[in-house]
Design a protein around this motif. Structure first.
Motif, PDB file in Angstrom:
ATOM      1  N   UNK A  22      30.556  43.143  34.400  1.00 30.66           N
ATOM      2  CA  UNK A  22      31.169  43.981  35.433  1.00 30.66           C
ATOM      3  C   UNK A  22      32.642  44.126  35.079  1.00 30.66           C
ATOM      4  N   UNK A  23      33.152  45.344  35.171  1.00 30.21           N
ATOM      5  CA  UNK A  23      34.529  45.610  34.777  1.00 30.21           C
ATOM      6  C   UNK A  23      35.274  46.328  35.893  1.00 30.21           C
ATOM      7  N   UNK A  24      36.591  46.363  35.749  1.00 31.38           N
ATOM      8  CA  UNK A  24      37.438  47.095  36.684  1.00 31.38           C
ATOM      9  C   UNK A  24      38.412  47.956  35.882  1.00 31.38           C
ATOM     10  N   UNK A  25      39.094  48.855  36.595  1.00 31.22           N
ATOM     11  CA  UNK A  25      40.108  49.721  35.990  1.00 31.22           C
ATOM     12  C   UNK A  25      41.492  49.254  36.432  1.00 31.22           C
ATOM     13  N   UNK A  26      42.503  49.685  35.723  1.00 32.54           N
ATOM     14  CA  UNK A  26      43.887  49.328  36.067  1.00 32.54           C
ATOM     15  C   UNK A  26      44.238  49.754  37.490  1.00 32.54           C
ATOM     16  N   UNK A  27      43.662  50.843  37.952  1.00 33.36           N
ATOM     17  CA  UNK A  27      43.998  51.389  39.270  1.00 33.36           C
ATOM     18  C   UNK A  27      43.225  50.731  40.418  1.00 33.36           C
ATOM     19  N   UNK A  28      42.247  49.884  40.122  1.00 32.34           N
ATOM     20  CA  UNK A  28      41.476  49.232  41.191  1.00 32.34           C
ATOM     21  C   UNK A  28      42.366  48.290  42.000  1.00 32.34           C
ATOM     22  N   UNK A  29      42.043  48.177  43.288  1.00 28.34           N
ATOM     23  CA  UNK A  29      42.847  47.294  44.142  1.00 28.34           C
ATOM     24  C   UNK A  29      42.218  45.908  44.266  1.00 28.34           C
ATOM     25  N   UNK A  30      42.990  44.983  44.809  1.00 32.41           N
ATOM     26  CA  UNK A  30      42.549  43.591  44.926  1.00 32.41           C
ATOM     27  C   UNK A  30      41.293  43.424  45.764  1.00 32.41           C
ATOM     28  N   UNK A  31      41.193  44.210  46.824  1.00 37.16           N
ATOM     29  CA  UNK A  31      40.039  44.091  47.700  1.00 37.16           C
ATOM     30  C   UNK A  31      38.751  44.415  46.946  1.00 37.16           C
ATOM     31  N   UNK A  32      38.784  45.456  46.128  1.00 34.85           N
ATOM     32  CA  UNK A  32      37.602  45.820  45.333  1.00 34.85           C
ATOM     33  C   UNK A  32      37.236  44.700  44.359  1.00 34.85           C
ATOM     34  N   UNK A  33      38.249  44.133  43.719  1.00 39.62           N
ATOM     35  CA  UNK A  33      38.012  43.042  42.759  1.00 39.62           C
ATOM     36  C   UNK A  33      37.402  41.829  43.460  1.00 39.62           C
ATOM     37  N   UNK A  34      37.973  41.457  44.593  1.00 39.85           N
ATOM     38  CA  UNK A  34      37.489  40.290  45.333  1.00 39.85           C
ATOM     39  C   UNK A  34      36.053  40.511  45.795  1.00 39.85           C
ATOM     40  N   UNK A  35      35.763  41.711  46.281  1.00 41.03           N
ATOM     41  CA  UNK A  35      34.402  42.018  46.729  1.00 41.03           C
ATOM     42  C   UNK A  35      33.411  41.952  45.562  1.00 41.03           C
ATOM     43  N   UNK A  36      33.775  42.527  44.433  1.00 41.09           N
ATOM     44  CA  UNK A  36      32.912  42.513  43.255  1.00 41.09           C
ATOM     45  C   UNK A  36      32.670  41.082  42.769  1.00 41.09           C
ATOM     46  N   UNK A  37      33.729  40.292  42.707  1.00 37.69           N
ATOM     47  CA  UNK A  37      33.592  38.900  42.263  1.00 37.69           C
ATOM     48  C   UNK A  37      32.725  38.100  43.230  1.00 37.69           C
ATOM     49  N   UNK A  38      32.901  38.373  44.492  1.00 40.38           N
ATOM     50  CA  UNK A  38      32.139  37.665  45.522  1.00 40.38           C
ATOM     51  C   UNK A  38      30.661  38.030  45.511  1.00 40.38           C
ATOM     52  N   UNK A  39      30.379  39.315  45.516  1.00 38.53           N
ATOM     53  CA  UNK A  39      28.977  39.744  45.604  1.00 38.53           C
ATOM     54  C   UNK A  39      28.202  39.455  44.322  1.00 38.53           C
ATOM     55  N   UNK A  40      28.861  39.555  43.181  1.00 37.58           N
ATOM     56  CA  UNK A  40      28.184  39.315  41.897  1.00 37.58           C
ATOM     57  C   UNK A  40      28.301  37.856  41.437  1.00 37.58           C
ATOM     58  N   UNK A  41      29.060  37.066  42.189  1.00 35.56           N
ATOM     59  CA  UNK A  41      29.262  35.641  41.881  1.00 35.56           C
ATOM     60  C   UNK A  41      29.772  35.435  40.458  1.00 35.56           C
ATOM     61  N   UNK A  42      30.877  36.142  40.164  1.00 37.08           N
ATOM     62  CA  UNK A  42      31.506  36.043  38.850  1.00 37.08           C
ATOM     63  C   UNK A  42      32.965  35.632  39.011  1.00 37.08           C
ATOM     64  N   UNK A  43      33.537  35.103  37.943  1.00 37.25           N
ATOM     65  CA  UNK A  43      34.905  34.593  38.002  1.00 37.25           C
ATOM     66  C   UNK A  43      35.886  35.379  37.142  1.00 37.25           C
ATOM     67  N   UNK A  44      35.380  36.253  36.276  1.00 36.35           N
ATOM     68  CA  UNK A  44      36.240  37.001  35.365  1.00 36.35           C
ATOM     69  C   UNK A  44      35.840  38.470  35.332  1.00 36.35           C
ATOM     70  N   UNK A  45      36.857  39.329  35.298  1.00 35.12           N
ATOM     71  CA  UNK A  45      36.621  40.772  35.234  1.00 35.12           C
ATOM     72  C   UNK A  45      37.451  41.374  34.105  1.00 35.12           C
TER      73      UNK A  45
END
Length: 141
Positions: free
Chosen positions: A80-103
């Motif tokens: 799972x990846x993110x873009x430079x423009x993504x915000x913290x809330x999106x990152x936290x939600x993705x990490x939480x729902x997918x149970x991952x620690x690195x993006x």
């Protein structure tokens, strides 16, 4: 706050190995760089990610040899990846729902950085401190 702001503060170092690297050699790089996960990149293409957890569950617990096993045999290929423009809330939600620690962070399909759950939590704490300080100064006036 955006992913770009986090990377500007922490740095954009990206550590990677090829998919044909042995797990042992990948772990050596992780130890030298003091990181908990390493990206698997062939050419400029992101192929996967290898974490300490992958090593523990797929090598140690299965009694395999890290010096003989290649990274591509145990890496997580769904990244799972993110873009430079993504915000913290999106990152936290993705990490939480997918149970991952690195993006990994991609820009035009090229890896330009990586953020961890620790980076996101630190950034959120800083934002909360700023908000508290702002509110305190507002109340004091």
């Amino acid at each position: 706050m955006t992913v770009n702001q986090i990377l500007n503060a922490k740095g954009k170092n990206v550590y990677s190995v090829r998919s044909t690297t042995t797990v042992y050699d990948a772990l050596k790089v992780m130890g030298e760089k003091n990181i908990g996960a390493i990206l698997i990149i062939d050419g400029s293409e992101l192929k996967g990610i290898l974490s300490e957890r992958d090593y523990a569950r797929k090598i140690v617990l299965k009694d395999k040899s890290s010096k003989e096993t290649l990274v591509d045999e145990i890496m997580e290929s769904t990244v799972f990846t993110v873009k430079l423009s993504d915000n913290l809330e999106n990152c936290m939600e993705l990490m939480s729902t997918k149970r991952i620690r690195h993006l990994p962070v991609l820009e035009n399909e090229i890896v330009v950085g990586i953020i961890s759950i620790s980076d996101v939590v630190k950034a959120i704490i800083e934002l909360q401190k700023d908000t508290i300080n702002h509110l305190n100064s507002y109340i004091s006036q």
